[in-house]
Design a protein around this motif. Structure first.
Motif, short mmCIF file in Angstrom:
data_model
loop_
_atom_site.label_atom_id
_atom_site.label_comp_id
_atom_site.label_asym_id
_atom_site.label_seq_id
_atom_site.Cartn_x
_atom_site.Cartn_y
_atom_site.Cartn_z
N THR A 115 0.83 -1.20 0.00
CA THR A 115 0.00 0.00 0.00
C THR A 115 0.87 1.25 0.00
N LEU A 116 0.54 2.17 -0.90
CA LEU A 116 1.13 3.51 -0.93
C LEU A 116 0.10 4.46 -0.34
N LEU A 117 0.48 5.16 0.71
CA LEU A 117 -0.40 6.14 1.35
C LEU A 117 0.01 7.54 0.88
N ILE A 118 -0.93 8.23 0.25
CA ILE A 118 -0.71 9.61 -0.16
C ILE A 118 -1.40 10.50 0.86
N VAL A 119 -0.61 11.27 1.59
CA VAL A 119 -1.13 12.22 2.58
C VAL A 119 -0.89 13.61 2.03
N HIS A 120 -1.97 14.38 1.93
CA HIS A 120 -1.86 15.68 1.25
C HIS A 120 -2.70 16.74 1.93
N HIS A 121 -2.26 17.98 1.75
CA HIS A 121 -3.08 19.14 2.09
C HIS A 121 -3.20 19.91 0.77
N ALA B 278 -1.71 14.95 -10.42
CA ALA B 278 -0.61 14.37 -11.20
C ALA B 278 0.05 13.23 -10.43
N VAL B 279 0.25 13.40 -9.14
CA VAL B 279 0.84 12.35 -8.29
C VAL B 279 -0.06 11.11 -8.30
N VAL B 280 -1.35 11.32 -8.11
CA VAL B 280 -2.30 10.19 -8.09
C VAL B 280 -2.31 9.50 -9.45
N SER B 281 -2.30 10.26 -10.53
CA SER B 281 -2.29 9.68 -11.86
C SER B 281 -1.06 8.80 -12.07
N GLY B 282 0.09 9.27 -11.65
CA GLY B 282 1.30 8.47 -11.77
C GLY B 282 1.26 7.22 -10.91
N ALA B 283 0.80 7.37 -9.67
CA ALA B 283 0.75 6.23 -8.74
C ALA B 283 -0.23 5.16 -9.18
N THR B 284 -1.26 5.56 -9.92
CA THR B 284 -2.29 4.61 -10.34
C THR B 284 -2.20 4.29 -11.83
N PRO C 242 -1.83 2.46 -15.21
CA PRO C 242 -2.23 1.08 -15.47
C PRO C 242 -1.07 0.08 -15.53
N GLU C 243 0.11 0.55 -15.92
CA GLU C 243 1.23 -0.37 -16.03
C GLU C 243 1.82 -0.76 -14.67
N ILE C 244 1.41 -0.07 -13.61
CA ILE C 244 1.86 -0.42 -12.25
C ILE C 244 0.78 -1.27 -11.62
N GLU C 245 1.09 -2.54 -11.45
CA GLU C 245 0.09 -3.47 -10.92
C GLU C 245 0.49 -3.94 -9.53
N GLY C 246 -0.52 -4.31 -8.77
CA GLY C 246 -0.28 -4.93 -7.48
C GLY C 246 0.04 -3.97 -6.36
N VAL C 247 -0.35 -2.71 -6.50
CA VAL C 247 -0.16 -1.71 -5.43
C VAL C 247 -1.49 -1.04 -5.15
N ARG C 248 -1.85 -1.00 -3.91
CA ARG C 248 -3.06 -0.29 -3.48
C ARG C 248 -2.65 1.15 -3.15
N VAL C 249 -3.36 2.11 -3.71
CA VAL C 249 -3.07 3.52 -3.46
C VAL C 249 -4.20 4.09 -2.61
N VAL C 250 -3.84 4.58 -1.43
CA VAL C 250 -4.81 5.16 -0.50
C VAL C 250 -4.51 6.65 -0.40
N ALA D 278 5.75 2.11 -8.18
CA ALA D 278 6.51 1.03 -8.83
C ALA D 278 7.54 0.44 -7.86
N GLY D 279 8.10 1.27 -7.00
CA GLY D 279 9.05 0.77 -6.01
C GLY D 279 8.42 -0.22 -5.04
N LEU D 280 7.15 -0.03 -4.77
CA LEU D 280 6.45 -0.96 -3.87
C LEU D 280 6.00 -2.21 -4.62
N ALA D 281 5.76 -2.06 -5.92
CA ALA D 281 5.26 -3.18 -6.73
C ALA D 281 6.32 -4.25 -6.94
#
Length: 150
Positions: free
Chosen positions: A3-9, A21-27, A29-37, A146-149
């Motif tokens: 799981t990648l946790l994005i904490v933002h203000h 842009a960060v969320v788009s990169g983290a999600t 389609p070519e990056i599989e097997g990572v949950r983005v919260v 991708a580093g977590l995947a």
């Protein structure tokens, strides 16, 4: 699944553009097997941090420092997460009107204290974000995920 946790203000359109842009990169389609919260800094909890394998932090620079919301996040999670999250990867993006130096220094100090490992150079943006800035944020999100995947 990692799981990648994005904490933002995200109080402004400029911060929103970087966050998207960060969320788009983290999600991507070519990056599989990572949950983005995604969690707003005022809503993120120690449980969110403990359940994540890596972190992406986003903040405006306010009055030469981190936003109060991100500082509040760190105040809430610091001791409950101190021993359990050492060595976990993180990345960050900071937006400011004219200077982000103080906010970047504060973020470095806090994450060093937590023992988190920088997985990518921070993206720092002053003024209205341009195409290169949003591309850098996309890369930041993709790099952390991708580093977590794999």
């Amino acid at each position: 699944m990692p799981t990648l946790l994005i904490v933002h203000h995200t109080p402004s359109p400029n911060c929103q553009a970087l966050f998207e842009a960060v969320v788009s990169g983290a999600t991507a389609p070519e990056i599989e097997g990572v949950r983005v919260v995604r969690r707003a800094a005022l809503a993120a909890t120690a449980t969110d941090v403990l359940e994540a394998d890596g972190y992406l932090l986003g903040t405006p620079a306010n009055l030469g420092y981190l936003s109060g919301a991100l500082k509040h996040f760190f105040d809430q999670i610091y001791y409950p997460c101190l021993d359990e999250t050492r060595g976990r990867p993180f990345g960050s993006y900071i937006h400011g009107g004219s200077d982000v130096t103080g906010a970047a220094r504060a973020l470095d100090s806090i994450t060093t204290g937590l023992g988190w490992r920088r997985a990518a150079e921070p993206v720092t943006v002053t003024g209205a974000p341009g195409k290169a800035d949003t591309e850098a944020c996309w890369e930041l999100g993709a790099t952390l995920a991708a580093g977590l995947a794999g």
